[in-house]
Design an enzyme around this catalytic site. Sequence first.
Site, PDB file in Angstrom:
ATOM      1  N   SER A  16     -20.257  -0.256   9.244  1.00 47.01           N
ATOM      2  CA  SER A  16     -18.900  -1.130   9.208  1.00 47.01           C
ATOM      3  C   SER A  16     -19.429  -2.180   8.888  1.00 47.01           C
ATOM      4  O   SER A  16     -18.941  -2.954   7.873  1.00 47.01           O
ATOM      5  CB  SER A  16     -17.862  -0.813  10.170  1.00 47.01           C
ATOM      6  OG  SER A  16     -17.417   0.863  10.077  1.00 47.01           O
ATOM      7  N   LYS A  65     -13.991   6.825  20.703  1.00 50.17           N
ATOM      8  CA  LYS A  65     -12.707   7.090  19.835  1.00 50.17           C
ATOM      9  C   LYS A  65     -11.539   7.555  20.709  1.00 50.17           C
ATOM     10  O   LYS A  65     -10.387   7.445  20.365  1.00 50.17           O
ATOM     11  CB  LYS A  65     -13.119   7.967  19.013  1.00 50.17           C
ATOM     12  CG  LYS A  65     -13.851   7.442  17.853  1.00 50.17           C
ATOM     13  CD  LYS A  65     -14.022   8.242  16.561  1.00 50.17           C
ATOM     14  CE  LYS A  65     -14.835   7.699  15.515  1.00 50.17           C
ATOM     15  NZ  LYS A  65     -15.077   8.530  14.266  1.00 50.17           N
ATOM     16  N   GLY A 125     -18.863  21.984  15.889  1.00 46.39           N
ATOM     17  CA  GLY A 125     -18.702  20.748  16.923  1.00 46.39           C
ATOM     18  C   GLY A 125     -17.079  20.515  17.260  1.00 46.39           C
ATOM     19  O   GLY A 125     -16.217  20.897  16.795  1.00 46.39           O
ATOM     20  N   GLY A 128     -15.018  13.892  18.871  1.00 42.15           N
ATOM     21  CA  GLY A 128     -13.747  13.125  18.245  1.00 42.15           C
ATOM     22  C   GLY A 128     -13.400  13.403  16.699  1.00 42.15           C
ATOM     23  O   GLY A 128     -12.196  13.718  16.477  1.00 42.15           O
ATOM     24  N   ALA A 129     -14.410  13.492  16.102  1.00 42.45           N
ATOM     25  CA  ALA A 129     -14.150  13.624  14.836  1.00 42.45           C
ATOM     26  C   ALA A 129     -13.640  14.999  14.339  1.00 42.45           C
ATOM     27  O   ALA A 129     -12.876  15.255  13.388  1.00 42.45           O
ATOM     28  CB  ALA A 129     -15.688  13.420  13.920  1.00 42.45           C
ATOM     29  N   GLY A 237     -20.670  12.996   4.069  1.00 39.98           N
ATOM     30  CA  GLY A 237     -19.639  12.269   4.771  1.00 39.98           C
ATOM     31  C   GLY A 237     -19.495  10.561   3.965  1.00 39.98           C
ATOM     32  O   GLY A 237     -18.737   9.891   4.371  1.00 39.98           O
TER      33      GLY A 237
HETATM   34  P1  NAP Z   1     -19.009  13.090  19.099  1.00 38.45           P
HETATM   35  O1  NAP Z   1     -17.625  13.048  19.690  1.00 38.45           O
HETATM   36  O2  NAP Z   1     -20.240  12.910  20.070  1.00 38.45           O
HETATM   37  O3  NAP Z   1     -19.018  14.568  18.893  1.00 38.45           O
HETATM   38  C1  NAP Z   1     -20.012  15.466  18.514  1.00 38.45           C
HETATM   39  C2  NAP Z   1     -19.757  16.987  18.740  1.00 38.45           C
HETATM   40  O4  NAP Z   1     -20.747  17.683  18.040  1.00 38.45           O
HETATM   41  C3  NAP Z   1     -20.024  17.251  20.219  1.00 38.45           C
HETATM   42  O5  NAP Z   1     -18.781  17.215  20.732  1.00 38.45           O
HETATM   43  C4  NAP Z   1     -20.572  18.429  20.472  1.00 38.45           C
HETATM   44  O6  NAP Z   1     -19.778  19.618  20.313  1.00 38.45           O
HETATM   45  C5  NAP Z   1     -21.644  18.658  18.984  1.00 38.45           C
HETATM   46  N1  NAP Z   1     -22.894  18.273  19.353  1.00 38.45           N
HETATM   47  C6  NAP Z   1     -23.593  16.799  20.014  1.00 38.45           C
HETATM   48  N2  NAP Z   1     -24.775  17.027  20.075  1.00 38.45           N
HETATM   49  C7  NAP Z   1     -25.112  18.326  19.513  1.00 38.45           C
HETATM   50  C8  NAP Z   1     -26.381  18.952  19.297  1.00 38.45           C
HETATM   51  N3  NAP Z   1     -27.241  18.320  19.852  1.00 38.45           N
HETATM   52  N4  NAP Z   1     -26.288  20.261  18.917  1.00 38.45           N
HETATM   53  C9  NAP Z   1     -25.168  20.667  18.413  1.00 38.45           C
HETATM   54  N5  NAP Z   1     -24.080  20.303  18.716  1.00 38.45           N
HETATM   55  C10 NAP Z   1     -23.835  19.054  19.253  1.00 38.45           C
HETATM   56  O7  NAP Z   1     -18.946  12.544  17.823  1.00 38.45           O
HETATM   57  P2  NAP Z   1     -18.006  12.358  16.572  1.00 38.45           P
HETATM   58  O8  NAP Z   1     -17.290  11.217  16.870  1.00 38.45           O
HETATM   59  O9  NAP Z   1     -17.123  13.391  16.366  1.00 38.45           O
HETATM   60  O10 NAP Z   1     -18.817  12.112  15.198  1.00 38.45           O
HETATM   61  C11 NAP Z   1     -19.810  13.229  15.039  1.00 38.45           C
HETATM   62  C12 NAP Z   1     -20.273  13.078  13.694  1.00 38.45           C
HETATM   63  O11 NAP Z   1     -19.527  12.554  12.651  1.00 38.45           O
HETATM   64  C13 NAP Z   1     -21.642  11.648  13.630  1.00 38.45           C
HETATM   65  O12 NAP Z   1     -22.554  12.051  13.304  1.00 38.45           O
HETATM   66  C14 NAP Z   1     -20.506  10.585  13.184  1.00 38.45           C
HETATM   67  O13 NAP Z   1     -21.496   9.653  12.757  1.00 38.45           O
HETATM   68  C15 NAP Z   1     -19.966  11.478  12.095  1.00 38.45           C
HETATM   69  N6  NAP Z   1     -18.815  11.031  11.551  1.00 38.45           N
HETATM   70  C16 NAP Z   1     -18.638  10.633  10.180  1.00 38.45           C
HETATM   71  C17 NAP Z   1     -17.347  10.173   9.734  1.00 38.45           C
HETATM   72  C18 NAP Z   1     -17.431   9.971   8.042  1.00 38.45           C
HETATM   73  O14 NAP Z   1     -16.569   9.016   7.746  1.00 38.45           O
HETATM   74  N7  NAP Z   1     -18.400  10.291   7.243  1.00 38.45           N
HETATM   75  C19 NAP Z   1     -16.416   9.915  10.522  1.00 38.45           C
HETATM   76  C20 NAP Z   1     -16.355  10.340  11.668  1.00 38.45           C
HETATM   77  C21 NAP Z   1     -17.752  10.697  12.633  1.00 38.45           C
HETATM   78  P3  NAP Z   1     -19.830  20.973  21.191  1.00 38.45           P
HETATM   79  O15 NAP Z   1     -20.373  20.262  22.639  1.00 38.45           O
HETATM   80  O16 NAP Z   1     -18.557  21.516  21.145  1.00 38.45           O
HETATM   81  O17 NAP Z   1     -21.054  21.661  20.826  1.00 38.45           O
END
Ligand code: NAP
Length: 256
Positions: A16, A65, A125, A128-129, A237
């Site tokens: 951002s 988030k 996963g 948050g997203a 993304g």
């Molecule tokens: P988050 O809250 O940390 O959630 C990620 C989820 O992925 C976790 O809850 C976990 O689910 C799983 N995970 C984490 N580490 C892992 C691993 N080593 N192996 C397998 N699963 C794993 O993050 P978030 O905010 O949801 O964001 C997730 C991703 O999306 C990030 O890379 C972020 O940059 C991207 N994103 C992109 C956009 C866009 O506009 N393109 C917007 C938002 C987010 P479990 O514990 O249930 O396995």
Amino acid sequence: MRIFGIIGYPLSHSFSPGYFKDKFQNEKITDAEYRTFPLAAIQEFPSIIKNIPGICGLNVTIPYKETIIPYLDKLHGVANEIKAVNCIKITRGNKMIGFNTDVHGFENSIQKYLKPHHTKALILGTGGASKAIAYVLKKLNLPFVFVTRTKVSAVQTNLLNYDRISGLLVRDYALIINTTPLGMYGSATDEEYKNSCPPLPYGHFTEKHLLFDLVYNPAETLFLKKGKMMGATVVNGLEMLHLQAEKCWELWNETE
Ligand code: NAP
């Protein structure tokens, strides 16, 4: 001067700041400044943010988030439904309103790729997203199941562990959305995630599959690369990211 910015941690590789700095320059927006506010703990939020004169809007990124919510005065529409905030508008009366623009970004990015045979989805996963993605799929009447690393009990019908994702199962789930950070570059956790991908039976993917990765750096993650090798349509993304950022700008500039 109107001040905008981002909270999260770490923010060294965040998208951002560069996006808004370029936007302000290209569009000759001279009354706005975009700053980074790395918060080691969410408890730092009130003291750091509330005393900045001219603060109008903030982006919220990993890992805040959801934990930002108690610090806000109100959640708007979708953010309230899914209890995840990636955008805050600070009103003239200093009220903080939480929004979710990831929903807008994902919905407007994926729609053009959806085909009639995309009848069921896997969301990889549960962070948050993933909530924003689930909200959009529900709206589009597309049934989905979350895939998680956490042990799933028999009563949890909308959750699967990775070891349950067989070649047979992916035949039915032609839409697969990665919301895990696996494959992501450019973060403090580089070594943990880069060149990794969710454990799936990639050999069973076909040209009917649509793989959407929320990760945007690199443009082609291993998840997308492996899907592409099997003829699947792959989308990263980046467009979602641009769309959610522009939506934040629109919200910050709306008259109250
Ligand atoms: P988050 O809250 O940390 O959630 C990620 C989820 O992925 C976790 O809850 C976990 O689910 C799983 N995970 C984490 N580490 C892992 C691993 N080593 N192996 C397998 N699963 C794993 O993050 P978030 O905010 O949801 O964001 C997730 C991703 O999306 C990030 O890379 C972020 O940059 C991207 N994103 C992109 C956009 C866009 O506009 N393109 C917007 C938002 C987010 P479990 O514990 O249930 O396995």
